[in-house]
Motif scaffolding. Structure first.
Motif, short mmCIF file in Angstrom:
data_model
loop_
_atom_site.label_atom_id
_atom_site.label_comp_id
_atom_site.label_asym_id
_atom_site.label_seq_id
_atom_site.Cartn_x
_atom_site.Cartn_y
_atom_site.Cartn_z
N LYS A 149 0.83 -1.21 0.00
CA LYS A 149 0.00 0.00 0.00
C LYS A 149 0.86 1.26 0.00
O LYS A 149 2.05 1.23 0.36
CB LYS A 149 -0.92 0.02 1.23
CG LYS A 149 -0.15 0.04 2.59
CD LYS A 149 0.14 1.43 3.07
CE LYS A 149 0.98 1.68 4.26
NZ LYS A 149 2.21 1.20 4.62
N VAL A 150 0.22 2.33 -0.43
CA VAL A 150 0.85 3.64 -0.26
C VAL A 150 -0.16 4.52 0.48
O VAL A 150 -1.34 4.56 0.12
CB VAL A 150 1.29 4.25 -1.62
CG1 VAL A 150 0.15 4.38 -2.60
CG2 VAL A 150 1.99 5.59 -1.43
N ILE A 151 0.29 5.16 1.56
CA ILE A 151 -0.60 6.10 2.25
C ILE A 151 -0.37 7.47 1.62
O ILE A 151 0.75 7.98 1.61
CB ILE A 151 -0.32 6.13 3.77
CG1 ILE A 151 -0.58 4.75 4.39
CG2 ILE A 151 -1.20 7.19 4.45
CD1 ILE A 151 -0.46 4.67 5.90
N LEU A 152 -1.42 8.00 1.02
CA LEU A 152 -1.29 9.30 0.35
C LEU A 152 -1.34 10.43 1.37
O LEU A 152 -0.58 11.38 1.30
CB LEU A 152 -2.40 9.47 -0.69
CG LEU A 152 -2.39 8.43 -1.83
CD1 LEU A 152 -3.60 8.61 -2.74
CD2 LEU A 152 -1.10 8.52 -2.64
N PHE A 153 -2.26 10.32 2.33
CA PHE A 153 -2.42 11.35 3.36
C PHE A 153 -2.81 10.68 4.67
O PHE A 153 -3.58 9.72 4.67
CB PHE A 153 -3.55 12.33 2.99
CG PHE A 153 -3.26 13.14 1.77
CD1 PHE A 153 -2.52 14.31 1.82
CD2 PHE A 153 -3.74 12.72 0.53
CE1 PHE A 153 -2.25 15.06 0.68
CE2 PHE A 153 -3.48 13.46 -0.62
CZ PHE A 153 -2.74 14.62 -0.55
N GLY A 154 -2.31 11.19 5.78
CA GLY A 154 -2.89 10.84 7.08
C GLY A 154 -2.17 9.85 7.95
O GLY A 154 -2.69 9.49 9.02
N GLU A 155 -0.96 9.34 7.55
CA GLU A 155 -0.29 8.38 8.43
C GLU A 155 0.01 9.02 9.79
O GLU A 155 0.09 10.23 9.92
CB GLU A 155 0.99 7.79 7.81
CG GLU A 155 1.99 8.75 7.26
CD GLU A 155 1.69 9.09 5.82
OE1 GLU A 155 0.96 10.11 5.66
OE2 GLU A 155 2.15 8.42 4.89
N HIS A 156 0.17 8.22 10.75
CA HIS A 156 0.37 8.57 12.16
C HIS A 156 -0.90 9.18 12.78
O HIS A 156 -1.37 8.69 13.81
CB HIS A 156 1.59 9.49 12.37
CG HIS A 156 2.88 8.73 12.22
ND1 HIS A 156 3.28 7.80 13.15
CD2 HIS A 156 3.80 8.72 11.22
CE1 HIS A 156 4.43 7.25 12.73
NE2 HIS A 156 4.76 7.79 11.56
N ALA A 157 -1.48 10.22 12.14
CA ALA A 157 -2.71 10.78 12.70
C ALA A 157 -3.81 9.70 12.72
O ALA A 157 -4.68 9.70 13.61
CB ALA A 157 -3.15 11.98 11.87
N VAL A 158 -3.74 8.76 11.77
CA VAL A 158 -4.75 7.70 11.68
C VAL A 158 -4.73 6.80 12.91
O VAL A 158 -5.76 6.22 13.29
CB VAL A 158 -4.55 6.89 10.35
CG1 VAL A 158 -3.28 6.05 10.39
CG2 VAL A 158 -5.74 6.02 10.04
N VAL A 159 -3.57 6.71 13.57
CA VAL A 159 -3.47 5.91 14.81
C VAL A 159 -4.33 6.54 15.91
O VAL A 159 -4.78 5.87 16.83
CB VAL A 159 -1.98 5.80 15.25
CG1 VAL A 159 -1.83 5.10 16.58
CG2 VAL A 159 -1.16 5.08 14.17
N TYR A 160 -4.59 7.85 15.80
CA TYR A 160 -5.36 8.58 16.82
C TYR A 160 -6.77 8.91 16.33
O TYR A 160 -7.38 9.89 16.77
CB TYR A 160 -4.59 9.85 17.23
CG TYR A 160 -3.24 9.48 17.80
CD1 TYR A 160 -3.10 9.10 19.13
CD2 TYR A 160 -2.13 9.40 16.98
CE1 TYR A 160 -1.87 8.68 19.63
CE2 TYR A 160 -0.90 8.98 17.47
CZ TYR A 160 -0.78 8.61 18.79
OH TYR A 160 0.42 8.18 19.28
#
Ligand code: MEV
Length: 394
Positions: A18-29
């Motif tokens: 996969k490629v995360i286009l937007f939002g990694e790390h914030a998605v954990v919260y």
């Protein structure tokens, strides 16, 4: 014993990265993330043996064997009663699984990378195959290979857990009666997530969701919504700097604990960027100049969280010189970055040349391929993917 038709007792599975286009790390919260599948996959081939269980990790040149008796004695306590009751392991369960697994792996093969892959196999095998009962353990040969770089932010671990979950579920005939229907996919996703939990401690679930369902998705607090948007072309760039997702997720967690009033607004801002992109896609508006600005802002915020890396900064800076916008993708700290390639872009060849000269590896691709697939045979698997690893391309 092997619940498949005579002559068809082999299982072939592929699952994409996969490629995360937007939002990694914030998605954990609990913030949203936009992520899509790649045309790079992990491949699993399972076949029935007369005795013993064998795991072949082709990319690590590693083969491990367990007897049925050894499996029953060491992992009998982990077998679940019903494959539809997917239990999330506690820290104590993981510790117990780990120490039992250590005893079953030869000392010279306990490298830090291989052990998590082996641990996940033991977890999925004993839980899923063991659901048939301790006396019904299947002797299986399981071969795994991947086109995905490991520890690079492209979801290699989620594609591994997805492939193995699907293969083990298929081995006990719990899925795939007629291809993979939506409840099959849901079950594979639950198992892949529980295995990711063993590997990463507190994953959001976005990586396995993309690997299972494919396409481009909006992921928020476990909720998966397919996203409609035009074909997005990207340039993926591998810094070749290895890192661990868990370490980077922990780093953000620590920063948030020390400076909650600073870090929370950064996470909120990342969430707002993802929402803005999603809103525009919903309106059918793909304004590439706006998208590129949002990519720049997302990268800046990830840098503030402390998850960028000098090599990632160098890539983003170089991309900017040619009029492109790039950001890290995945956990950061090394791994991969991506640059959006708007239609009709000029300067891409020059950017790729410069990146290669600086020792980076880059690859031009589209986002949003299919998710996990069961294949009838190796030929079908070979046809479905261009990037098939050598071991399957006989
Ligand atoms: C890793 O690919 C993405 C992170 O957001 C972690 C996660 O979502 O579990 C960094």
């Amino acid at each position: 014993m092997f619940e498949m038709e005579a002559g068809k007792n082999e299982i072939f599975v592929t699952a994409p990265g996969k490629v995360i286009l937007f939002g990694e790390h914030a998605v954990v919260y609990g913030k949203p993330a936009l992520a899509g599948s790649l045309d790079l996959s992990t491949f699993v081939h399972v076949w029935h043996k007369d005795q013993d269980i064998c795991l072949r990790l082709v990319d690590f040149s590693m083969t491990l064997h367990w007897t049925i008796k050894q499996m029953a004695e060491s992992f009998g306590g982990f077998m679940c009663k019903d494959v539809h009751d997917v239990a999330m392991f506690s820290a104590e369960d993981i510790e117990r699984l780990h120490s039992n697994a250590q005893l079953c792996v030869p000392a010279d093969q306990r490298t830090s990378v291989d052990i998590p892959a082996v641990l996940v196999f033991l977890y999925l095998y004993s839980s899923i195959v063991g659901s048939k009962g301790i006396t019904q353990l299947l002797p299986l040969d399981v071969e795994v290979a991947s086109c995905l770089p490991i520890g690079a932010g492209l979801g290699s671990s989620a594609s591994y857990t997805t492939c193995l979950s699907a293969a083990m579920l298929k081995a006990v005939d719990a899925i795939g009666k007629k291809g993979l229907n939506s409840s099959d996919l849901e079950l594979v996703n639950q198992w892949a997530f529980s295995a990711e939990h063993i590997l990463h401690g507190r994953p959001s679930g976005v990586d396995n969701a993309v690997s299972v369902f494919g396409g481009l998705i909006n992921f928020k607090a476990g909720e998966i919504t397919p996203v409609k948007c035009p074909v997005l072309e990207i340039l993926l760039i591998d810094t070749k700097v290895k890192r661990e997702t868990k370490t980077l997720v922990d780093k953000v967690h620590k920063r948030k604990s020390v400076w909650p009033a600073v870090v929370q607004p950064v996470l909120d801002a990342i969430g707002a960027i993802t929402d803005t992109v999603q809103h525009n896609f919903n309106l059918g508006n793909t304004d590439f100049s706006e998208l590129t600005q949002l990519i720049d802002m997302n990268q800046g915020l990830l840098s503030t969280l402390g998850v960028s890396h000098p090599k990632l900064d160098e890539i983003c800076h170089l991309a900017m010189q040619y009029g492109f916008s790039g950001k890290l993708t995945g956990a950061g700290g090394g791994g991969c970055a991506y640059c959006l390639v708007p239609p009709g872009s000029v300067g891409l060849e020059e950017l790729m040349r410069d990146l290669k000269q600086k020792g980076f590896c880059c690859w031009r691709t589209n986002v949003g391929r299919s998710g996990v697939l069961l294949h009838k045979n190796v030929e079908e698997m070979r046809q479905s993917k261009n990037n098939i690893p050598k071991c399957f391309a006989k």
